[in-house]
Design a protein around this motif. Structure first.
Motif, PDB file in Angstrom:
ATOM      1  N   ASP A 443      51.231  59.170  42.656  1.00  0.00           N
ATOM      2  CA  ASP A 443      52.059  59.510  41.491  1.00  0.00           C
ATOM      3  C   ASP A 443      53.214  58.530  41.307  1.00  0.00           C
ATOM      4  N   SER A 444      52.944  57.263  41.531  1.00  0.00           N
ATOM      5  CA  SER A 444      53.947  56.232  41.297  1.00  0.00           C
ATOM      6  C   SER A 444      53.238  54.937  40.931  1.00  0.00           C
ATOM      7  N   LEU A 445      53.998  54.024  40.342  1.00  0.00           N
ATOM      8  CA  LEU A 445      53.460  52.711  40.000  1.00  0.00           C
ATOM      9  C   LEU A 445      53.580  51.780  41.190  1.00  0.00           C
ATOM     10  N   LYS A 446      52.499  51.080  41.469  1.00  0.00           N
ATOM     11  CA  LYS A 446      52.478  50.090  42.539  1.00  0.00           C
ATOM     12  C   LYS A 446      51.853  48.810  41.987  1.00  0.00           C
ATOM     13  N   ALA A 447      52.008  47.726  42.726  1.00  0.00           N
ATOM     14  CA  ALA A 447      51.438  46.454  42.278  1.00  0.00           C
ATOM     15  C   ALA A 447      51.096  45.576  43.468  1.00  0.00           C
ATOM     16  N   ASP A 448      49.972  44.915  43.386  1.00  0.00           N
ATOM     17  CA  ASP A 448      49.595  43.847  44.308  1.00  0.00           C
ATOM     18  C   ASP A 448      49.701  42.531  43.560  1.00  0.00           C
ATOM     19  N   LEU A 449      50.119  41.485  44.255  1.00  0.00           N
ATOM     20  CA  LEU A 449      50.166  40.164  43.628  1.00  0.00           C
ATOM     21  C   LEU A 449      50.061  39.093  44.705  1.00  0.00           C
ATOM     22  N   GLY A 450      49.622  37.927  44.269  1.00  0.00           N
ATOM     23  CA  GLY A 450      49.451  36.835  45.210  1.00  0.00           C
ATOM     24  C   GLY A 450      49.230  35.521  44.494  1.00  0.00           C
ATOM     25  N   ARG A 451      49.035  34.495  45.284  1.00  0.00           N
ATOM     26  CA  ARG A 451      48.777  33.158  44.748  1.00  0.00           C
ATOM     27  C   ARG A 451      47.280  32.882  44.759  1.00  0.00           C
ATOM     28  N   ALA A 452      46.859  32.013  43.855  1.00  0.00           N
ATOM     29  CA  ALA A 452      45.465  31.588  43.803  1.00  0.00           C
ATOM     30  C   ALA A 452      45.400  30.221  43.144  1.00  0.00           C
ATOM     31  N   THR A 453      44.265  29.584  43.291  1.00  0.00           N
ATOM     32  CA  THR A 453      44.023  28.282  42.680  1.00  0.00           C
ATOM     33  C   THR A 453      42.775  28.373  41.816  1.00  0.00           C
ATOM     34  N   VAL A 454      42.889  27.919  40.580  1.00  0.00           N
ATOM     35  CA  VAL A 454      41.709  27.772  39.723  1.00  0.00           C
ATOM     36  C   VAL A 454      41.122  26.400  40.010  1.00  0.00           C
ATOM     37  N   VAL A 455      39.856  26.367  40.399  1.00  0.00           N
ATOM     38  CA  VAL A 455      39.234  25.127  40.827  1.00  0.00           C
ATOM     39  C   VAL A 455      38.235  24.635  39.793  1.00  0.00           C
ATOM     40  N   HIS A 456      37.964  23.353  39.863  1.00  0.00           N
ATOM     41  CA  HIS A 456      36.934  22.747  39.024  1.00  0.00           C
ATOM     42  C   HIS A 456      35.596  22.822  39.736  1.00  0.00           C
ATOM     43  N   LEU A 457      34.581  23.298  39.053  1.00  0.00           N
ATOM     44  CA  LEU A 457      33.216  23.268  39.559  1.00  0.00           C
ATOM     45  C   LEU A 457      32.369  22.397  38.646  1.00  0.00           C
ATOM     46  N   PRO A 458      31.345  21.760  39.166  1.00  0.00           N
ATOM     47  CA  PRO A 458      30.462  20.959  38.303  1.00  0.00           C
ATOM     48  C   PRO A 458      29.910  21.804  37.164  1.00  0.00           C
ATOM     49  N   ARG A 459      29.647  21.161  36.050  1.00  0.00           N
ATOM     50  CA  ARG A 459      29.189  21.892  34.874  1.00  0.00           C
ATOM     51  C   ARG A 459      27.930  22.708  35.165  1.00  0.00           C
ATOM     52  N   GLU A 460      27.015  22.147  35.966  1.00  0.00           N
ATOM     53  CA  GLU A 460      25.782  22.878  36.235  1.00  0.00           C
ATOM     54  C   GLU A 460      26.046  24.133  37.070  1.00  0.00           C
ATOM     55  N   GLU A 461      27.047  24.092  37.966  1.00  0.00           N
ATOM     56  CA  GLU A 461      27.390  25.276  38.740  1.00  0.00           C
ATOM     57  C   GLU A 461      28.084  26.311  37.858  1.00  0.00           C
ATOM     58  N   THR A 462      28.948  25.845  36.961  1.00  0.00           N
ATOM     59  CA  THR A 462      29.571  26.765  36.002  1.00  0.00           C
ATOM     60  C   THR A 462      28.509  27.452  35.156  1.00  0.00           C
ATOM     61  N   GLN A 463      27.548  26.678  34.671  1.00  0.00           N
ATOM     62  CA  GLN A 463      26.493  27.251  33.842  1.00  0.00           C
ATOM     63  C   GLN A 463      25.657  28.249  34.632  1.00  0.00           C
ATOM     64  N   ARG A 464      25.386  27.933  35.905  1.00  0.00           N
ATOM     65  CA  ARG A 464      24.626  28.863  36.736  1.00  0.00           C
ATOM     66  C   ARG A 464      25.380  30.188  36.882  1.00  0.00           C
ATOM     67  N   ARG A 465      26.681  30.105  37.093  1.00  0.00           N
ATOM     68  CA  ARG A 465      27.476  31.321  37.232  1.00  0.00           C
ATOM     69  C   ARG A 465      27.547  32.085  35.918  1.00  0.00           C
ATOM     70  N   TRP A 466      27.631  31.373  34.803  1.00  0.00           N
ATOM     71  CA  TRP A 466      27.573  32.051  33.513  1.00  0.00           C
ATOM     72  C   TRP A 466      26.259  32.806  33.359  1.00  0.00           C
ATOM     73  N   GLU A 467      25.152  32.149  33.697  1.00  0.00           N
ATOM     74  CA  GLU A 467      23.850  32.779  33.539  1.00  0.00           C
ATOM     75  C   GLU A 467      23.691  33.968  34.489  1.00  0.00           C
ATOM     76  N   GLN A 468      24.382  33.948  35.612  1.00  0.00           N
ATOM     77  CA  GLN A 468      24.331  35.060  36.554  1.00  0.00           C
ATOM     78  C   GLN A 468      25.172  36.240  36.088  1.00  0.00           C
ATOM     79  N   THR A 469      26.066  36.004  35.112  1.00  0.00           N
ATOM     80  CA  THR A 469      26.989  37.049  34.664  1.00  0.00           C
ATOM     81  C   THR A 469      26.811  37.272  33.160  1.00  0.00           C
ATOM     82  N   THR A 470      27.802  36.892  32.360  1.00  0.00           N
ATOM     83  CA  THR A 470      27.712  37.045  30.901  1.00  0.00           C
ATOM     84  C   THR A 470      28.069  35.714  30.263  1.00  0.00           C
TER      85      THR A 470
END
Length: 538
Positions: A443-470
């Motif tokens: 019955d209270s508001l809580k929050a998690d937070l942290g650091r992350a890095t957005v990385v570059h993946l080869p286009r073919e790997e990005t496309q594979r992940r897109w096809e695996q998802t939406t």
């Protein structure tokens, strides 16, 4: 004590088309889960309902009404397994789960194509908010050691624990004075201004965890304006054609691409996009009418039967540079040169986070664009685990490689959106981000937070992940600092995660501390997750 018998149920979508498409995989996952339970001595597993509906052609519990009837036939103290291989509406079974007296296990398949992970995380967040104890597991094969060992513990009636050593209460840390002062000052200013959260019909997609009770939200100084999607529909119909045309031309002049076709049933058409532009204009005008500082459009049930998807509008709203919208008289530009933070799927926890982040990043001189994503799935790539963050709407073009020129709009899947409409699709640019999630627990508001890095993946790997998802949705390749896959799954309390970039050359740790201090100042108990910040705090 060991469980010789158990009951298995599956909460499903509210949309018949989605349930039919997902049922075959759901059935396969259930068979795998039951086989794993049989191997550990649970010999009688009663599925409820016992068999698929012959007319609906699926076996999901697909309404709260049905869930009520199903739970009447479940022994109140039976060990209960809720299996997930698809998106689900948690309210279909939440009432029964809250009244059920036996232990509850939520379990999902590790797959991006069949989003049981997202459905399970939503249910886990809903159960956490409701104060209902549960155990949660996930697996690719339902035979790996991590899953098998913990399933055995649950079947023996033993507590099941996931490693949460990555979670550090902010109140136990001494935050650097400068960062903390900025966060606290912005939070005080925000609370004093009494921001208004415009909510177009609460409870989208059964996300009980996404609704902040008023008594908790109001303590932060933020108040809801409950708006109707019927009013949004009406206002959309009042927008002149020439204003919609001007909006589309503005986007095309910035080289945003639209994958236009001619078949309304299966392709994105110009008329669909023009209606989306009208929805965007209408939403801004209604927000101005009510003085809203952030808004959330439900966008699925109800509105999906009247208009094309609101995803294009949502992404534009979260961008500083976007098609100008004037008031109805044409005399005043509304929310000029700033985002109107939008929370996809009316996730109010994301809306509060997005509003705080927009105010804080603006005060620090950083680009304020931020968005939620689904914590959709992930796999290792080379030497690191890379998450797939995706969401149908709300992702701003400023997050993409190339901005608008790197954005493309593709038709939303007909399974979910009969009337079509395009998304704002792009690949998120490499860089440092702060991730976070506000949630309700105890019955209270809580929050998690942290650091992350957005990385570059080869286009073919990005496309594979897109096809695996939406493949129609924007994608972010994220590596969390000091948080493993299983730590994240074991602790995260929502299907969504909020992200914002830290500009190149800026101190990501200071930004993290400032955000943590802002949350704490607003009464949101916060936890820094992972690493990459320890040298800056005592």
């Amino acid at each position: 004590m060991s469980f010789a018998a158990a009951t298995l149920i599956a909460s499903g979508d509210l949309r018949l088309s989605a349930n039919r498409v997902c049922w075959q995989m759901q059935h396969r996952v259930e068979q795998q889960v039951m086989e794993a339970m049989h191997k550990q001595g649970c010999l009688r597993i009663h599925r409820r309902p016992a068999r698929p509906d012959p007319v609906k052609a699926h076996g999901f519990i697909d309404s709260q009404k049905m869930g009520r009837e199903v739970f009447r036939r479940i022994p109140p103290d039976s060990p209960l397994v809720v299996a997930f291989a698809a998106w689900q509406y948690s309210h279909h079974v939440l009432g029964g789960l809250l009244r059920h007296q036996g232990p509850v296990l939520t379990v999902a398949n590790w797959s991006g194509t069949w989003p049981g992970l997202v459905g399970m995380l939503n249910m886990n967040g809903s159960l956490t908010k409701a104060g209902r104890p549960y155990t949660s597991l996930w697996s690719e094969s339902f035979g790996d050691p991590y899953f098998t060992a913990r399933l055995g513990q649950w079947l023996q009636g033993q507590p099941v624990r996931h490693d949460d050593s990555h979670v550090h209460p902010v109140r136990s840390l001494r935050l650097p004075a400068q960062a903390a002062d900025v966060g606290r000052r912005v939070a005080r200013d925000l609370s004093a201004s009494m921001p208004i959260m415009g909510v177009f019909d609460e409870g989208c997609m059964g996300m009980f965890n996404a609704i902040i009770p008023d008594h908790l939200l109001n303590r932060t100084g933020v108040f809801k304006e409950r708006l109707s999607q019927s009013a949004l529909y009406y206002e959309t119909l009042q927008v002149p054609d020439d204003e919609a045309e001007a909006c589309l031309t503005w986007l095309q002049d910035r080289d945003m691409q639209f994958r236009f076709g001619t078949d309304e049933a299966s392709e994105l058409t110009r008329s669909q996009v023009l209606n989306q532009c009208k929805t965007y204009i209408a939403a801004v005008r209604i927000a101005d009418d009510f003085g809203c500082d952030t808004i959330g459009i439900q966008y699925q049930q109800g509105l999906k039967d009247l208009l094309p998807a609101s995803d294009l509008a949502e992404g534009l709203l979260n961008n500083t540079d976007r098609p100008p919208v004037s008031d109805r008289s044409g005399q005043r530009i509304l929310y000029e040169s700033r985002p109107l933070p939008h929370f996809n799927e009316v996730d109010e926890c994301a809306g509060l986070d997005g509003l705080i982040t927009e105010r804080l990043w603006t005060a620090m001189g950083y680009p304020p664009e931020n968005t939620l994503h689904d914590l959709r799935w992930g796999e290792r790539y080379e030497d690191q685990f890379v998450w797939v963050f995706e969401i149908s709407g709300a992702a701003p073009p400023a997050h993409f490689i190339g901005g608008y020129a790197g954005a493309v709009s593709e038709r939303q899947p007909p399974m979910y959106f009969r009337l079509g409409g395009g998304s704002v699709k792009g690949i998120s640019k490499p860089g440092e981000i702060i991730w976070s999630r506000i949630y309700v627990a105890d019955d209270s508001l809580k929050a998690d937070l942290g650091r992350a890095t957005v990385v570059h993946l080869p286009r073919e790997e990005t496309q594979r992940r897109w096809e695996q998802t939406t493949p129609q949705w924007p994608i972010m390749h994220a590596v969390l600092n000091g948080v493993s896959r299983d730590q994240m799954m074991g602790h995260h309390k929502a299907n969504h995660i909020q992200v914002v970039y830290v500009p190149h050359g800026a101190d990501a740790t200071s930004a993290l501390f400032a955000k943590a201090a802002a949350f704490e100042e607003l009464g949101i108990e916060s936890f820094i997750c992972g690493d990459g910040w320890q040298e800056g705090a005592a």
